[in-house]
Design a protein around this motif. Structure first.
Motif, PDB file in Angstrom:
ATOM      1  N   UNK A   1     -72.362  12.693  18.522  1.00 50.57           N
ATOM      2  CA  UNK A   1     -72.230  14.021  19.114  1.00 50.57           C
ATOM      3  C   UNK A   1     -73.418  14.865  18.675  1.00 50.57           C
ATOM      4  N   UNK A   2     -74.212  15.398  19.615  1.00 46.31           N
ATOM      5  CA  UNK A   2     -75.359  16.231  19.235  1.00 46.31           C
ATOM      6  C   UNK A   2     -74.933  17.406  18.363  1.00 46.31           C
ATOM      7  N   UNK A   3     -75.820  17.780  17.460  1.00 51.40           N
ATOM      8  CA  UNK A   3     -75.489  18.821  16.488  1.00 51.40           C
ATOM      9  C   UNK A   3     -75.160  20.155  17.141  1.00 51.40           C
ATOM     10  N   UNK A   4     -75.673  20.399  18.343  1.00 53.97           N
ATOM     11  CA  UNK A   4     -75.449  21.698  18.988  1.00 53.97           C
ATOM     12  C   UNK A   4     -74.146  21.748  19.775  1.00 53.97           C
TER      13      UNK A   4
ATOM     14  N   UNK B   1     -82.107   1.325  13.373  1.00 57.71           N
ATOM     15  CA  UNK B   1     -83.378   0.706  13.008  1.00 57.71           C
ATOM     16  C   UNK B   1     -84.089   0.054  14.188  1.00 57.71           C
ATOM     17  N   UNK B   2     -83.345  -0.309  15.233  1.00 56.33           N
ATOM     18  CA  UNK B   2     -83.979  -1.020  16.342  1.00 56.33           C
ATOM     19  C   UNK B   2     -83.758  -0.343  17.693  1.00 56.33           C
ATOM     20  N   UNK B   3     -83.276   0.890  17.690  1.00 54.94           N
ATOM     21  CA  UNK B   3     -83.058   1.605  18.944  1.00 54.94           C
ATOM     22  C   UNK B   3     -83.342   3.088  18.736  1.00 54.94           C
ATOM     23  N   UNK B   4     -83.280   3.838  19.808  1.00 54.60           N
ATOM     24  CA  UNK B   4     -83.527   5.284  19.746  1.00 54.60           C
ATOM     25  C   UNK B   4     -82.223   6.071  19.687  1.00 54.60           C
ATOM     26  N   UNK B   5     -81.160   5.452  19.207  1.00 51.93           N
ATOM     27  CA  UNK B   5     -79.840   6.078  19.221  1.00 51.93           C
ATOM     28  C   UNK B   5     -79.783   7.340  18.364  1.00 51.93           C
ATOM     29  N   UNK B   6     -80.642   7.471  17.355  1.00 47.87           N
ATOM     30  CA  UNK B   6     -80.608   8.644  16.476  1.00 47.87           C
ATOM     31  C   UNK B   6     -80.830   9.940  17.242  1.00 47.87           C
ATOM     32  N   UNK B   7     -81.547   9.869  18.358  1.00 45.40           N
ATOM     33  CA  UNK B   7     -81.821  11.078  19.134  1.00 45.40           C
ATOM     34  C   UNK B   7     -80.546  11.659  19.744  1.00 45.40           C
ATOM     35  N   UNK B   8     -79.483  10.860  19.823  1.00 46.38           N
ATOM     36  CA  UNK B   8     -78.213  11.349  20.357  1.00 46.38           C
ATOM     37  C   UNK B   8     -77.532  12.327  19.408  1.00 46.38           C
ATOM     38  N   UNK B   9     -78.005  12.409  18.173  1.00 46.21           N
ATOM     39  CA  UNK B   9     -77.449  13.347  17.201  1.00 46.21           C
ATOM     40  C   UNK B   9     -78.142  14.707  17.242  1.00 46.21           C
ATOM     41  N   UNK B  10     -79.218  14.816  18.013  1.00 50.19           N
ATOM     42  CA  UNK B  10     -80.054  16.013  17.993  1.00 50.19           C
ATOM     43  C   UNK B  10     -79.859  16.865  19.239  1.00 50.19           C
ATOM     44  N   UNK B  11     -80.189  18.153  19.152  1.00 51.56           N
ATOM     45  CA  UNK B  11     -80.189  18.999  20.346  1.00 51.56           C
ATOM     46  C   UNK B  11     -81.349  18.595  21.257  1.00 51.56           C
ATOM     47  N   UNK B  12     -81.420  19.131  22.472  1.00 52.86           N
ATOM     48  CA  UNK B  12     -82.492  18.738  23.401  1.00 52.86           C
ATOM     49  C   UNK B  12     -83.893  18.951  22.842  1.00 52.86           C
ATOM     50  N   UNK B  13     -84.099  20.009  22.067  1.00 56.30           N
ATOM     51  CA  UNK B  13     -85.385  20.259  21.423  1.00 56.30           C
ATOM     52  C   UNK B  13     -85.188  20.261  19.912  1.00 56.30           C
TER      53      UNK B  13
END
Length: 236
Positions: free
Chosen positions: A118-121, A163-175
């Motif tokens: 879930x994105x932080x925002x 470690x092998x995917x971009x899944x961490x970006x799903x935790x962040x807001x759009x910017x």
């Protein structure tokens, strides 16, 4: 964050039938800590205990549809989510007598677990099935059923997947800032990362795009804002 909602009930479960439950493990970042979403059960079994949000799957509904319905009920129907694992520990009987209980005291219930980010925002929407609360992973209470085992497995899976995917970006807001991105990796992995090496790896990969905007932090030096380029990224 807590939502007080209308108590719910699970459907009756026959001790001689096998039922399926859908149990999502949802992670988010709150105040630089990794949290998981829990619900306090107001019905038996384990009334008053904390547990994962979830539901017993009905006979005429697909598992994924049950999971999506649960997410939509709490306002998170569009988040990133993936199937995790099946958890099954049936009760054991000796000469017709229960010798060792299974994972669910009502009978054999197999959990099909999912994990989502879930994105932080994002904020939770109106819910209709229990009390929901974001709980720090390092302050987990005793959980109902085998939900602690499920949470621990989900964290292990997330630490590998990051470690092998971009899944961490799903935790962040759009910017986001590169500092915020690094913090997300550190919180999931449970370790500190070298700032220079991390930024070089991220920028060289092309996985982020500079927006041209900056943070507004008063007297602090503005930081550049980036957005996800929607492409694969291997951190390892």
């Amino acid at each position: 964050m807590t939502l007080s909602t209308v108590p719910r009930r699970d459907p009756e479960i026959s001790p001689v039938l096998v039922r399926l439950s859908v149990d999502p493990v949802l992670f988010t970042l709150v105040n630089d800590r990794l949290h998981v979403l829990l619900r306090r059960r107001s019905w038996e079994p384990f009334a008053g205990w904390w547990a994962l949000p979830g539901a017993i799957n009905s006979a005429n509904q697909q598992l994924k549809d049950t999971m999506l319905a649960e997410l939509q009920r709490i306002g998170l129907g569009d988040i990133w989510v993936d199937q995790l694992k099946t958890f099954d520990r049936p009760p054991q009987y000796v000469d017709g007598t229960l010798a060792k209980p299974g994972r669910d005291p009502r009978g054999r219930v197999i959990s099909v677990a999912y994990f989502g980010l879930v994105p932080a925002h994002r904020k939770l929407g109106p819910a209709c099935d229990g009390e929901l609360h974001w709980t720090p992973l390092d302050e987990l209470p005793e959980l109902a059923f085998d939900h602690l085992e499920i949470v621990q497995y989900a964290l292990w899976r997330l630490r590998n997947k990051i470690l092998y995917s971009s899944v961490a970006f799903q935790l962040l807001p759009p910017e986001f800032t590169l500092t915020g991105l690094q913090k997300a990796y550190e919180l999931v992995l449970g370790e500190n990362l070298d700032k220079r090496n991390f930024r070089r790896k991220v920028l060289d990969s092309g996985v982020v795009i500079e927006t041209g905007s900056h943070t507004q932090n008063g007297t602090r030096r503005p930081a550049r804002l980036y957005r996800f380029a929607d492409r694969d990224f291997e951190f390892r």
